[in-house]
Design an enzyme around this catalytic site. Structure first.
Site, mmCIF file in Angstrom:
data_model
loop_
_atom_site.group_PDB
_atom_site.id
_atom_site.type_symbol
_atom_site.label_atom_id
_atom_site.label_comp_id
_atom_site.label_asym_id
_atom_site.label_seq_id
_atom_site.Cartn_x
_atom_site.Cartn_y
_atom_site.Cartn_z
ATOM 1 N N CYS A 181 -1.725 -6.770 6.378
ATOM 2 C CA CYS A 181 -1.021 -7.943 5.846
ATOM 3 C C CYS A 181 -0.112 -8.643 6.859
ATOM 4 O O CYS A 181 -0.329 -9.807 7.178
ATOM 5 C CB CYS A 181 -0.225 -7.546 4.614
ATOM 6 S SG CYS A 181 -1.275 -6.833 3.353
ATOM 7 N N GLU A 229 0.862 -1.173 0.000
ATOM 8 C CA GLU A 229 0.000 0.000 0.000
ATOM 9 C C GLU A 229 0.903 1.229 0.000
ATOM 10 O O GLU A 229 1.978 1.222 0.608
ATOM 11 C CB GLU A 229 -0.889 0.016 1.249
ATOM 12 C CG GLU A 229 -1.960 -1.042 1.186
ATOM 13 C CD GLU A 229 -2.871 -1.028 2.403
ATOM 14 O OE1 GLU A 229 -2.993 0.023 3.057
ATOM 15 O OE2 GLU A 229 -3.453 -2.088 2.690
HETATM 16 C C1 UGA Z 1 3.237 -5.810 2.862
HETATM 17 C C2 UGA Z 1 4.414 -6.312 2.005
HETATM 18 O O1 UGA Z 1 5.503 -5.387 2.096
HETATM 19 C C3 UGA Z 1 4.009 -6.460 0.538
HETATM 20 O O2 UGA Z 1 5.085 -7.012 -0.212
HETATM 21 C C4 UGA Z 1 2.807 -7.416 0.470
HETATM 22 O O3 UGA Z 1 2.334 -7.561 -0.866
HETATM 23 C C5 UGA Z 1 1.677 -6.854 1.328
HETATM 24 O O4 UGA Z 1 2.132 -6.708 2.691
HETATM 25 C C6 UGA Z 1 0.522 -7.820 1.269
HETATM 26 O O5 UGA Z 1 0.656 -8.942 1.782
HETATM 27 O O6 UGA Z 1 -0.492 -7.534 0.615
HETATM 28 P P1 UGA Z 1 2.073 -3.417 3.309
HETATM 29 O O7 UGA Z 1 1.312 -4.118 4.386
HETATM 30 O O8 UGA Z 1 1.355 -2.554 2.341
HETATM 31 O O9 UGA Z 1 2.890 -4.507 2.409
HETATM 32 O O10 UGA Z 1 3.144 -2.489 4.029
HETATM 33 P P2 UGA Z 1 4.712 -2.498 4.341
HETATM 34 O O11 UGA Z 1 5.351 -1.396 3.611
HETATM 35 O O12 UGA Z 1 5.283 -3.849 4.165
HETATM 36 O O13 UGA Z 1 4.723 -2.120 5.900
HETATM 37 C C7 UGA Z 1 4.125 -2.971 6.876
HETATM 38 C C8 UGA Z 1 4.380 -2.433 8.264
HETATM 39 O O14 UGA Z 1 5.746 -2.585 8.649
HETATM 40 C C9 UGA Z 1 4.056 -0.945 8.446
HETATM 41 O O15 UGA Z 1 3.396 -0.757 9.675
HETATM 42 C C10 UGA Z 1 5.419 -0.277 8.469
HETATM 43 O O16 UGA Z 1 5.443 0.928 9.151
HETATM 44 C C11 UGA Z 1 6.237 -1.359 9.165
HETATM 45 N N1 UGA Z 1 7.692 -1.284 8.883
HETATM 46 C C12 UGA Z 1 8.148 -1.475 7.617
HETATM 47 C C13 UGA Z 1 8.586 -1.066 9.921
HETATM 48 O O17 UGA Z 1 8.191 -0.905 11.103
HETATM 49 N N2 UGA Z 1 9.928 -1.041 9.654
HETATM 50 C C14 UGA Z 1 10.403 -1.226 8.399
HETATM 51 O O18 UGA Z 1 11.646 -1.197 8.226
HETATM 52 C C15 UGA Z 1 9.488 -1.433 7.355
#
Ligand code: UGA
Length: 422
Positions: free
Chosen positions: A253, A148
């Site tokens: 997710c 997202e």
């Molecule tokens: C995630 C995956 O990254 C996608 O590849 C996958 O397609 C998707 O889930 C899904 O299954 O549909 P998304 O949930 O949109 O994507 O968001 P992310 O960017 O992965 O972030 C997830 C969470 O992790 C957020 O709360 C973000 O703030 C946190 N995060 C991310 C951290 O705390 N640290 C990081 O270094 C990266």
């Protein structure tokens, strides 16, 4: 190629817009009539940068259409992508009822020799079960990896395209459907493709929980978690991505898929110890941050706190399983008065926390505040006039749950500044 996409959520709509951009004729089916009416006017039901423009373009070019009627979209489709939600049940296992009800609706309309490909995140063996109900069609599993906030870019420029099949016919058709996209092809069997998605999300969640544990230890030994992430991440075997310490992961997710994988392991009598720890660490991270606030500002009863950010991450209005929402809720339960601002997610946050007071501008949350808490990593928060905002606060203390700001600079401006592992 004629393509039908079932489910007009983040995954379905983004894939539909991208496939139409690639020149395919795409029909999107969703059971929600209101959504279909809105989409037919080019109105997207959620915030996703670039999506509305691409949908409007597809609509104008007449190769993107929306309908509720399976009989309109399915019979001509060479590929039918299932993109419906698989929300968690109480025990963590994914609820496949939307998926199977979509299969029931489409089975009588599928043309002989078409491919039905599951994009929804589902346990290994699901495509095989669906295949038993669709005698004429070829089955496939094509998991989606878009994020997202960067959904269009991720779909137009994928790192990999996973194609799980059990027939050469399905493989040929799906390779043709993805022909104009770059990215390595991983062609494998159905169950492996289904597991690749869970393994990917669980591994990314593991990286986040790992760096959060390192960050907690950094606070004890006096080291800097951001520099450690850089120092580790420059090793290509580790990689820099997903090593940002903070309040833990949220969203629709990672929390769902890690719990689903845990339940899949349990139902197969496998004790997935590492995954259990990843999930526990993520919950602990929110609680530790709350303790930090309580310790510095408490007792919280009667205190005024400003909050910047409610979405589960930046560039989205999504608050599902957002750490920010849980933290606001717990602070309010302890008697703190919260005023929050988020550039996109306030309306959605209010659906979960109707009593949450929101501000029309970020600056407002500083007014007479005993502390301001950053809970989402919106880049625009770094551009606020931090040197003067301090004067609006009752006590100039900042809790940065996303390590967004520079500790040295915040100290110079005269704030007490607390972040994660720095
Ligand atoms: C995630 C995956 O990254 C996608 O590849 C996958 O397609 C998707 O889930 C899904 O299954 O549909 P998304 O949930 O949109 O994507 O968001 P992310 O960017 O992965 O972030 C997830 C969470 O992790 C957020 O709360 C973000 O703030 C946190 N995060 C991310 C951290 O705390 N640290 C990081 O270094 C990266």
């Amino acid at each position: 190629m004629n393509i039908a996409i079932i489910g007009a959520g983040y995954v379905g709509l983004t894939c539909a817009a991208v496939f139409s951009k690639l020149g395919h004729a795409v029909h999107v089916i969703d059971s929600d009539g209101h959504k279909i009416i809105k989409l037919s006017k080019g109105l997207i039901p959620f915030y996703e940068p670039g999506l509305e423009a691409l949908v409007k373009k597809g609509f104008a070019n007449k190769n993107l259409r929306f309908t509720r009627a399976y009989e309109k979209a399915v019979p001509n489709a060479k590929v039918i992508f299932l993109c419906v939600g698989t929300p968690p049940k109480k025990n963590g296992s994914p609820d496949l009822s939307h998926l199977f009800s979509a299969v029931e609706s489409l089975r009588q309309h599928v043309a002989k020799g078409a491919v039905v490909a599951i994009k929804s995140t589902v346990p290994a063996g699901t495509a095989e079960k669906v295949g038993m109900r669709l005698k004429n069609a070829f089955m496939a599993s094509c998991p989606e990896f878009l994020r997202e906030g960067s959904a269009i870019r991720d779909t137009l420029h994928p790192d990999r395209i996973v194609i799980g099949v059990n027939t050469p016919e399905a493989q040929k058709i799906l390779l043709a459907a993805h022909e104009r996209l770059l990215g390595e092809r991983v062609v494998t069997d159905l169950r492996t493709a289904e597991m690749i998605k869970y393994a990917s999300n669980a591994f990314l969640a593991t990286k986040i929980s790992f760096i959060n544990e390192i960050a907690n230890l950094c606070e004890e030994v006096g080291a800097n978690a951001d520099d450690i992430a850089l120092g580790m991440g420059l090793d290509p075997r580790i990689g820099k991505a997903f090593l940002k310490a903070g309040i833990g992961y949220g969203g629709s997710c990672f929390p769902k898929d890690t719990r689903a994988l845990q339940s899949i392991a349990l139902s197969n009598n496998y004790d997935f110890q590492l995954l259990k720890a990843v999930i526990e660490v993520n919950q602990k991270q929110r609680e530790k941050f709350l303790e930090k606030i309580d310790k510095a500002v408490g007792p919280l009863k009667g205190k005024t706190l400003g909050v910047l950010g409610l979405a589960f991450k930046n560039n989205t209005d999504d608050v599902r399983e957002s750490a920010a929402i849980e933290i606001c809720q717990k602070l309010m339960e302890k008697g703190a008065a919260i005023t929050a601002f988020d550039p996109q997610a306030m309306a959605n946050a209010k659906k979960i926390l109707p009593e949450l007071k929101t501000a029309s501008r970020a600056e407002e949350v500083f007014h007479e505040a005993d502390g301001v808490i950053i809970l989402t990593e919106w880049p625009q928060f770094t551009k606020l006039p931090w040197n003067t905002l301090k004067n609006k606060m009752a006590h100039p203390i900042i809790f940065d749950g996303r390590n967004l700001l520079n500790p040295g600079e915040m100290g110079k401006f005269g704030y007490t500044y607390l972040s994660v592992g720095r």
